[in-house]
Design a protein around this motif. Structure first.
Motif, PDB file in Angstrom:
ATOM      1  N   UNK A  21      48.192  41.076  50.426  1.00  0.00           N
ATOM      2  CA  UNK A  21      48.765  42.064  49.742  1.00  0.00           C
ATOM      3  C   UNK A  21      47.733  42.122  49.142  1.00  0.00           C
ATOM      4  N   UNK A  22      47.070  41.319  48.079  1.00  0.00           N
ATOM      5  CA  UNK A  22      45.906  41.806  46.542  1.00  0.00           C
ATOM      6  C   UNK A  22      44.988  42.806  47.494  1.00  0.00           C
ATOM      7  N   UNK A  23      44.972  41.691  48.604  1.00  0.00           N
ATOM      8  CA  UNK A  23      43.271  42.318  49.471  1.00  0.00           C
ATOM      9  C   UNK A  23      43.670  43.872  49.695  1.00  0.00           C
ATOM     10  N   UNK A  24      44.866  44.039  50.573  1.00  0.00           N
ATOM     11  CA  UNK A  24      45.056  45.238  50.937  1.00  0.00           C
ATOM     12  C   UNK A  24      44.828  46.684  49.968  1.00  0.00           C
ATOM     13  N   UNK A  25      45.828  45.935  48.836  1.00  0.00           N
ATOM     14  CA  UNK A  25      45.747  46.743  48.015  1.00  0.00           C
ATOM     15  C   UNK A  25      44.453  47.304  46.989  1.00  0.00           C
ATOM     16  N   UNK A  26      43.361  46.488  46.859  1.00  0.00           N
ATOM     17  CA  UNK A  26      42.187  46.771  46.030  1.00  0.00           C
ATOM     18  C   UNK A  26      41.972  47.231  47.401  1.00  0.00           C
TER      19      UNK A  26
END
Length: 415
Positions: free
Chosen positions: A360-365
């Motif tokens: 999820x963090x990678x998707x947000x960034x």
């Protein structure tokens, strides 16, 4: 968290004040100068978003969590802070729109253009410090008065038939809009009504779940009834020759209100502009409070110094306000960055298929970076890179990051 003491009418008043500012009035009038009754697109989509928000307002009230806390519980603290930080992006665009329009009102009222931004910022800081319940009653009166003057404007300009037949006129004129721009605006505005912290804060502050739901529905009804007034007034006045040689289309509504009220007295004209400015301040104050909350959720220092944080967010909105775009375009362009970043993780969570915290963090960034880059390219070279491209580009990047992380995780598990 704000104490839970708002009844349905106050909830609806604050929800409307968060919508009914400059983008609703001045932005709709500005858009109507170019696209006719399709200038009502923003208020219509906002009203439909309120109806959608009412369907889960009770659940939101019981959870008592804003969007960044919801996704933070699902994906971890890094995502919570990331969503709160990204919320500052779209809220800064809305705040900038309020400041942009407030400056237009002050300019029409006679304040020198060089001093108008300073006056608007000081007034906005004062309005954002007013207790939330008191603000509801004050801005409700301002909204009612502004609509009465605006309706009188429609009647005197001979546009009553436009208002009565607004819905079919809107459908006809909306078909003329480029399909990509229409879809982007619908997504950019509608998604934020449902998930925006500026709206959610009032749902959570309701006295009971019933008040939260009723507040949403009352606000939607008010927005639908009044949403066609700005466009109808501008179209009628333009056809009658009242709006000629306009230096800035955003000044169309303030100019109309001033002309109508001046027929009573000069003082009445200034009062009408003051009422319009109060509506803009109501929306701006709601956004400033929500931005302060988002900043406090991201930085500990911001939580300790909330008034200083409020000054910081208002200053950021002032800087964006000079971007040269139209009012609604400013809002939509920054909404897109937020949606492209959190859209897929949010949908997956709501569908009961959340991804891992790191994914999820990678998707947000990825979504935020690509979308923001595409938006910057459209600002630098608008003829080459269309503004709407930032949304699909960001969503594709977010999805690609999620798939890439899933492949890497699968390889690590099998290896």
């Amino acid at each position: 968290m704000t104490s839970r003491k708002l009844d349905a009418l106050r909830v609806s008043a604050l929800l409307v004040s968060a919508s009914y500012g400059v983008a609703f009035l001045l932005g709709s009038g500005e858009m109507a100068m170019h696209f006719g009754m399709a200038g009502s697109l923003y208020p219509v989509v906002t009203a439909l978003g309120m109806i959608a928000l009412a369907t889960f307002a009770g659940r939101l009230w019981r959870a008592a969590e804003l969007i960044w806390d919801v996704l933070g519980n699902a994906y971890g603290d890094v995502t919570r802070k990331g969503v709160a930080l990204l919320s500052l992006t779209w809220m800064a665009g809305v705040l900038a729109a309020q400041i942009h329009g407030g400056v237009a009102v002050l300019t029409v009222a006679g304040v020198p253009r060089v001093y108008a931004p300073v006056v608007m910022v000081v007034a906005l800081l004062a309005a954002s410090s007013v207790e939330i319940g008191v603000a509801a009653g004050f801005f409700a009166c301002g909204l009612l008065a502004s609509n009465m003057v605006l309706f009188r404007t429609v009647v005197q300009a001979g546009g009553l038939h436009l208002y009565v037949h607004a819905v079919p006129e809107f459908i006809r004129d909306a078909r003329v809009l480029p399909s990509t721009d229409l879809l982007t605006t619908v997504v950019a505005v509608g998604f934020l009504v449902i998930t925006g912290a500026d709206y959610q804060q009032f749902i959570i502050a309701a006295r009971r779940p019933m008040d939260a739901v009723a507040g949403c529905l009352i606000a939607a009804l008010f927005l639908l009834v009044t949403g066609f007034l700005p466009a109808a007034a501008v179209i009628a006045a333009h056809r009658s020759g009242q709006l000629v040689d306009m230096p800035d289309a955003a000044e169309a509504i303030p100019m109309l209100l001033l002309q109508v009220a001046h027929k009573v007295s000069r003082g009445a004209g200034l009062v009408s502009l003051g009422v319009l400015l109060a509506a803009a301040l109501g929306s701006g104050a709601a956004i400033a409070r929500a931005m302060t909350g988002a900043l406090a959720a991201t930085l500990r220092a911001a939580a300790r110094h909330q008034y200083a944080s409020r000054i910081l967010v208002v200053a950021a909105g002032s800087a964006i306000a000079v971007d040269g775009q139209t009012i609604i375009s400013t809002i939509a362009s920054l909404n897109i960055v937020y949606i492209a970043a959190i859209g897929l993780p949010f949908i997956l969570y709501q569908a009961g298929r959340p991804v891992g915290a790191r994914c999820a963090s990678w998707m947000l960034k990825s979504g935020a970076l690509v979308s923001l880059s595409a938006s910057a390219m459209s600002w630098v070279s608008p003829g080459i890179t269309p503004a709407w491209s930032a949304l699909p580009a960001g969503l594709l990047a977010s999805g690609a990051a999620g798939l890439w992380h899933a492949v890497i995780r699968t390889r690590s598990a099998t290896g």
